[in-house]
Design a protein around this motif. Sequence first.
Motif, short mmCIF file in Angstrom:
data_model
loop_
_atom_site.label_atom_id
_atom_site.label_comp_id
_atom_site.label_asym_id
_atom_site.label_seq_id
_atom_site.Cartn_x
_atom_site.Cartn_y
_atom_site.Cartn_z
N THR A 412 0.86 -1.19 0.00
CA THR A 412 0.00 0.00 0.00
C THR A 412 0.89 1.24 0.00
OG1 THR A 412 -0.11 0.01 2.43
CG2 THR A 412 -1.86 -1.17 1.24
N SER A 413 0.30 2.38 -0.25
CA SER A 413 1.06 3.62 -0.31
C SER A 413 1.60 3.98 1.06
CB SER A 413 0.16 4.75 -0.84
OG SER A 413 0.85 5.99 -0.78
N LEU A 416 2.08 9.20 3.54
CA LEU A 416 1.07 9.61 4.51
C LEU A 416 0.55 11.02 4.21
CD1 LEU A 416 -0.40 8.74 7.08
CD2 LEU A 416 1.49 9.70 8.41
N SER A 419 -2.16 10.90 1.59
CA SER A 419 -3.43 10.43 2.13
C SER A 419 -4.14 11.54 2.90
CB SER A 419 -3.19 9.23 3.05
OG SER A 419 -2.55 8.18 2.36
N THR A 422 -5.45 14.15 0.41
CA THR A 422 -6.57 13.60 -0.37
C THR A 422 -7.87 13.68 0.41
OG1 THR A 422 -5.08 12.10 -1.55
CG2 THR A 422 -7.42 11.57 -1.56
N LYS A 423 -7.81 13.34 1.69
CA LYS A 423 -9.03 13.42 2.51
C LYS A 423 -9.46 14.86 2.73
CE LYS A 423 -11.10 12.12 6.92
NZ LYS A 423 -10.98 11.36 8.17
N TYR A 437 -8.11 14.39 9.62
CA TYR A 437 -7.45 13.10 9.44
C TYR A 437 -6.91 12.64 10.80
CZ TYR A 437 -4.72 9.55 6.93
OH TYR A 437 -4.21 8.37 6.44
N ASP A 563 -8.15 7.06 10.67
CA ASP A 563 -7.73 6.82 9.29
C ASP A 563 -6.49 5.93 9.22
OD1 ASP A 563 -9.54 8.72 7.59
OD2 ASP A 563 -8.90 9.91 9.31
N LYS A 564 -5.62 6.03 10.20
CA LYS A 564 -4.43 5.20 10.24
C LYS A 564 -4.21 4.69 11.66
CE LYS A 564 -2.39 5.27 6.11
NZ LYS A 564 -2.04 4.05 5.35
N ASP A 604 -2.23 -0.65 10.30
CA ASP A 604 -2.09 -0.09 8.95
C ASP A 604 -0.65 0.22 8.58
OD1 ASP A 604 -4.90 -0.11 8.51
OD2 ASP A 604 -5.09 1.73 9.67
#
Length: 659
Positions: A412-413, A416, A419, A422-423, A437, A563-564, A604
Amino acid sequence: MLDYCSISHKGGIVLWSKSFTPEASHLASSSASPVNSLIREALIEGRTADENFEKDGYAVKWSFFNGLELIFVVAYQRILQLTYVDELLAALQSAFIKCFEPFLTTFVESLRAKIPRTPSGPFEWDFSAAFRGWDTIFNQILQEIKGKVAVCRSERRPRVRAAPQSTSETTTPPSDDQDTAPALSEEVAQDEQQIARNVQALRNRLRGRGARRGARGRVDFSGRDSAPSSDAESPSKRKAKAKVQRKWGDGPASESDMALLDFSDQPKSDARTRDLQELIDEASVGIRTKEGMYEVKDWEFSSSSDNTADAITSALSSKATKSDSQPFGSLGNLIARITGSKVLTEEDLRPVLEGMKQHLMKKNVAKEIAEKVCEGVGESLIGQRVGGFQSTSTAVRSALGNSITRILTPKTSTDLLLSIRTKLSSPLPSSQQRVPYSIAFVGVNGVGKSTNLSKVCFWLIQNGLRVLIAACDTFRSGAVEQLRVHVRNLSMLGVNGAADSKGRVELYERGYGKDAAGIAKDAIAYGRDNDFDVVLIDTAGRMQDNEPLMRALAKLVALNNPDKIIFVGEALVGNEAVDQLTKFDRALRDFSSGSGLGKGRGIDGMLVTKWDTVDDKVGAALSMTYVTGQPIIFVGCGQTYTDLRQLRVGNVVQAILSD
């Protein structure tokens, strides 16, 4: 009862398959099926070498035949615990190759020759016609093995003795006037009397403590109080032990000594400059990209290129050069024992694989992981034909390097920041507020969660984000105060040369003894209402075997759905890393799901601390990635806020393969 059986090529072509139940048809068709999960983790990612693979209530066993690149797979319900599956796999492999070896050899050679695809299908092969009659052979083998198992069970079954004809001669029922209650033995009576005396003595002792406060005595469990200890002394004697002023050095401090210790007249700007220098290491400050983004530095084992392939090639070539000069027993000289053009067998590779395992364990790879990696390398080499020492050593080293690379390569990417942005930039309905986030930091006690959380916070602040730190460690004394100090320090550090970053970081705390899940929920709501971009959730450290604390952590995850979820672990741990990560991930998945079937959230990513203490013994990275399949996002390598690094796969592989 079996559910599914298949024979396929490593290239992904299924040569033959059979489903025994209608429900088993999804075992090969679904992308999330146990068989496809096995192929993905065992072949593509190289994260398992066990012949026992369990997923979604199914047990999957398999065997490789590297000479023809075939995979034999059997799946059944885990609760059945079939004992004949290993024997069945061996029999299937032997019979299938014996019956169809000419066809399989031609088929594999055509794949290696890369024959182009045809409009009718991937290759011009009619497997149904080529393997005609195999179903009959398979059923016969299966019935024979089941018959052997049934016979063995019947032979091992214990014989039941016949019951006696009458029990009146051996058993006499008690009469009505007979006292059937067991009599209290003299020893038990004495024990009870002793306990009663001990209890009474303790009561007398406690009662006497209230009357003469301050006197210390020892409870004598023989029934009487002992004399007060030497600590209970007279007031005059206690007064003689009054605290005496300490003297530093041979004499009293002079005016010059006091002046050196007096910082009251120092300008505040000088004190602030000194504090900033202690918080930031100029040598470890990250770089600014053309877009103005702040990136942490890469951890570098050497000055070699960050390219994975170049790093592996460099490491392998360096080992090949050193192997001739190293003493016997090194990895290079073990490989040198395999010479000549031949087909590699298990006996040929056994000493080499043992040397590989010892080498990996010296690099701090967990023993269990080292064994599995070596088993995977051995399975990929058995049956291959090599010629000459150079080709053999190259094949073995390349297999090891490729195996480690597959394990460490992120699935996975690891970006951080991407991510987060993006959110934050995703469109929302006009009636809905933007939720920040959220990142939860979890791990065992004392690994450095709060310290490395502050390093991540510094990185986020340097990228222009507003960060809210949620103090959800409501158990450890000083945890909230520690975060408060970090927030104060981070507020002093500027952004891109600015003098102050106050307002970009804030602490949300509710003191001690509160519900951590509720504090995290309130912190996310506070961050949403006050336009914070990121919420960093600091959790209390806990051991992986403490079920109540793991349930509390899972409650925090289930209630807030961060989220993480980042696991913070030490680079110093070896075998313990496997146990910690496995149990953390399993507990989170089990306890955070309402059904308890393991459908909840898991780990994650990882943040590995104390990375600067291990030099080239970076095996913890391999162990942690192997267990979870998740990437290592950052590594901590110092005490300042800039001591954060990113890992490149090539550098880690080079460090592990280095002598």
